[in-house]
Design a protein around this motif. Sequence first.
Motif, PDB file in Angstrom:
ATOM      1  N   ALA A 184       9.723  -6.659  10.489  1.00  0.00           N
ATOM      2  CA  ALA A 184       8.767  -7.246   9.552  1.00  0.00           C
ATOM      3  C   ALA A 184       9.436  -7.771   8.287  1.00  0.00           C
ATOM      4  CB  ALA A 184       7.707  -6.209   9.183  1.00  0.00           C
ATOM      5  N   GLY A 185      10.680  -7.353   8.048  1.00  0.00           N
ATOM      6  CA  GLY A 185      11.373  -7.792   6.837  1.00  0.00           C
ATOM      7  C   GLY A 185      10.790  -7.179   5.578  1.00  0.00           C
ATOM      8  N   ILE A 186      10.396  -5.909   5.657  1.00  0.00           N
ATOM      9  CA  ILE A 186       9.810  -5.227   4.501  1.00  0.00           C
ATOM     10  C   ILE A 186      10.627  -3.971   4.188  1.00  0.00           C
ATOM     11  CG2 ILE A 186       7.489  -6.066   5.016  1.00  0.00           C
ATOM     12  CD1 ILE A 186       6.855  -3.238   6.124  1.00  0.00           C
ATOM     13  N   TYR A 187      10.337  -3.382   3.030  1.00  0.00           N
ATOM     14  CA  TYR A 187      10.970  -2.118   2.677  1.00  0.00           C
ATOM     15  C   TYR A 187       9.890  -1.065   2.471  1.00  0.00           C
ATOM     16  CZ  TYR A 187      13.385   1.605   0.281  1.00  0.00           C
ATOM     17  OH  TYR A 187      13.875   2.836  -0.052  1.00  0.00           O
ATOM     18  N   LYS A 193       5.274  -6.909   1.110  1.00  0.00           N
ATOM     19  CA  LYS A 193       6.067  -8.037   0.599  1.00  0.00           C
ATOM     20  C   LYS A 193       5.676  -8.392  -0.836  1.00  0.00           C
ATOM     21  CE  LYS A 193       7.312 -10.071   5.035  1.00  0.00           C
ATOM     22  NZ  LYS A 193       7.255 -11.233   5.945  1.00  0.00           N
ATOM     23  N   ALA A 194       4.395  -8.200  -1.164  1.00  0.00           N
ATOM     24  CA  ALA A 194       3.940  -8.509  -2.521  1.00  0.00           C
ATOM     25  C   ALA A 194       4.254  -7.387  -3.504  1.00  0.00           C
ATOM     26  CB  ALA A 194       2.437  -8.789  -2.513  1.00  0.00           C
ATOM     27  N   ASN A 226      -7.098  -2.559   0.134  1.00  0.00           N
ATOM     28  CA  ASN A 226      -7.615  -3.695   0.912  1.00  0.00           C
ATOM     29  C   ASN A 226      -6.726  -4.001   2.118  1.00  0.00           C
ATOM     30  OD1 ASN A 226      -9.662  -5.609   1.311  1.00  0.00           O
ATOM     31  ND2 ASN A 226      -8.462  -7.233   0.346  1.00  0.00           N
ATOM     32  N   ILE A 227      -6.289  -2.928   2.794  1.00  0.00           N
ATOM     33  CA  ILE A 227      -5.468  -3.062   4.000  1.00  0.00           C
ATOM     34  C   ILE A 227      -6.343  -2.769   5.212  1.00  0.00           C
ATOM     35  CG2 ILE A 227      -3.518  -2.097   5.287  1.00  0.00           C
ATOM     36  CD1 ILE A 227      -2.182  -1.534   2.587  1.00  0.00           C
ATOM     37  N   HIS A 228      -6.666  -3.816   5.961  1.00  0.00           N
ATOM     38  CA  HIS A 228      -7.547  -3.668   7.119  1.00  0.00           C
ATOM     39  C   HIS A 228      -6.871  -4.043   8.434  1.00  0.00           C
ATOM     40  CE1 HIS A 228     -10.723  -3.015   4.215  1.00  0.00           C
ATOM     41  NE2 HIS A 228     -10.435  -4.181   3.642  1.00  0.00           N
ATOM     42  N   SER A 229      -5.623  -4.514   8.342  1.00  0.00           N
ATOM     43  CA  SER A 229      -4.901  -4.916   9.542  1.00  0.00           C
ATOM     44  C   SER A 229      -3.412  -4.727   9.295  1.00  0.00           C
ATOM     45  CB  SER A 229      -5.180  -6.388   9.871  1.00  0.00           C
ATOM     46  OG  SER A 229      -4.627  -7.232   8.855  1.00  0.00           O
ATOM     47  N   LEU A 230      -2.635  -4.858  10.351  1.00  0.00           N
ATOM     48  CA  LEU A 230      -1.190  -4.754  10.211  1.00  0.00           C
ATOM     49  C   LEU A 230      -0.663  -5.885   9.331  1.00  0.00           C
ATOM     50  CD1 LEU A 230       1.246  -3.062  11.218  1.00  0.00           C
ATOM     51  CD2 LEU A 230       1.570  -4.805  12.973  1.00  0.00           C
ATOM     52  N   ALA A 231      -1.240  -7.078   9.473  1.00  0.00           N
ATOM     53  CA  ALA A 231      -0.826  -8.213   8.645  1.00  0.00           C
ATOM     54  C   ALA A 231      -1.074  -7.915   7.170  1.00  0.00           C
ATOM     55  CB  ALA A 231      -1.571  -9.468   9.071  1.00  0.00           C
ATOM     56  N   ASP A 232      -2.179  -7.219   6.864  1.00  0.00           N
ATOM     57  CA  ASP A 232      -2.465  -6.837   5.479  1.00  0.00           C
ATOM     58  C   ASP A 232      -1.404  -5.877   4.944  1.00  0.00           C
ATOM     59  OD1 ASP A 232      -4.790  -8.343   5.465  1.00  0.00           O
ATOM     60  OD2 ASP A 232      -6.095  -6.640   5.907  1.00  0.00           O
TER      61      ASP A 232
END
Length: 324
Positions: free
Chosen positions: A177-180, A149-150, A137-143
């Motif tokens: 983005a602060g992600i890994y 992060k989740a 359910n990834i349709h955008s960069l925000a997704d």
Amino acid sequence: MNRRNLLLCATALAGSFAAAPLALAQDAPIRLVVPYAPGGPIDATARALAERVRESLGVVVIDNKPGAGGNIGADVVAKAAPDGLTIGISATATHAVNPWLYSRMPYDAAKDFVGITQMVRVPNVVVVNAARAEQLNIHSLADLIAYAKANPAKLNYGSGGNGSAGHLAGEMFKQRAGIYALHIPYRGASPAQLALLAGEVDFNIDNLAAAAPNIRAGKLKALAVTSLEPSPMLPGVPALSSLYKGFSVDTWWGLVAPHGTPKAVVAKLNKAFTDALKTPETKTRFAALLAEPVPTTPEQFDAFMASERAKYQQVVRASGAKVD
């Protein structure tokens, strides 16, 4: 011969020597060193321009010198005579990234060259496997960011190798983005894209020219471009800078001459190549490669390369990438 005539002859002779490099650049074949193998977009644009400047500069012979991430070909130019007869391609890797990626360099990217003009700019693009994106359910960069992060430590991304543009862009994206996401290096951009298509990795940051065919075919989904502005070549796809101000990782290349090449020779080369870059024929041909012509003055290109080196010094240091 009296003193006055002797001085006149000496002055005329000195003038002829001073003009010699410019005459050579006009009358003799010019070698354009491409530090990559034949067939890629850099080689294709170099060959296209070589044809366009034939009337103003004469024959321009393409000399492919691949190897060591472009360092072999760049070094050929650095060590060539500064007479306008040998020029070369400078690229993101050879003149901005490699100086920080390699512990030993055969040339000094800041001192051994003089810019002629930037040639093109090609945005990079954040792409995901379309089927995998639908599943997650990834349709955008925000997704993508929200998923990362989740689900910490579950994402990975591929690139054409340690220190490649895709690797460094990925590290910049993760930091902002602060992600890994685990980096998985492959032996080249093509194997990295095949891995993405096969579902071995979750996302890549790839060159738009390379990713576009699979984006059009619906196999890859474009989430964002890494240029400061959205690309007209990908309508509706936002720029990553819309989320992270100032984020910019374009692929670029241009033309350089050896340090010490006379300004008159550089000016002549600049005029010929920038005129060629501005023609509708060149724009159309480059558009097929998803490359945007960027004609500049020599001074503008020198300043641009210096700013790119400064940017990538920080990026490479933060990534910890090393080739040797």
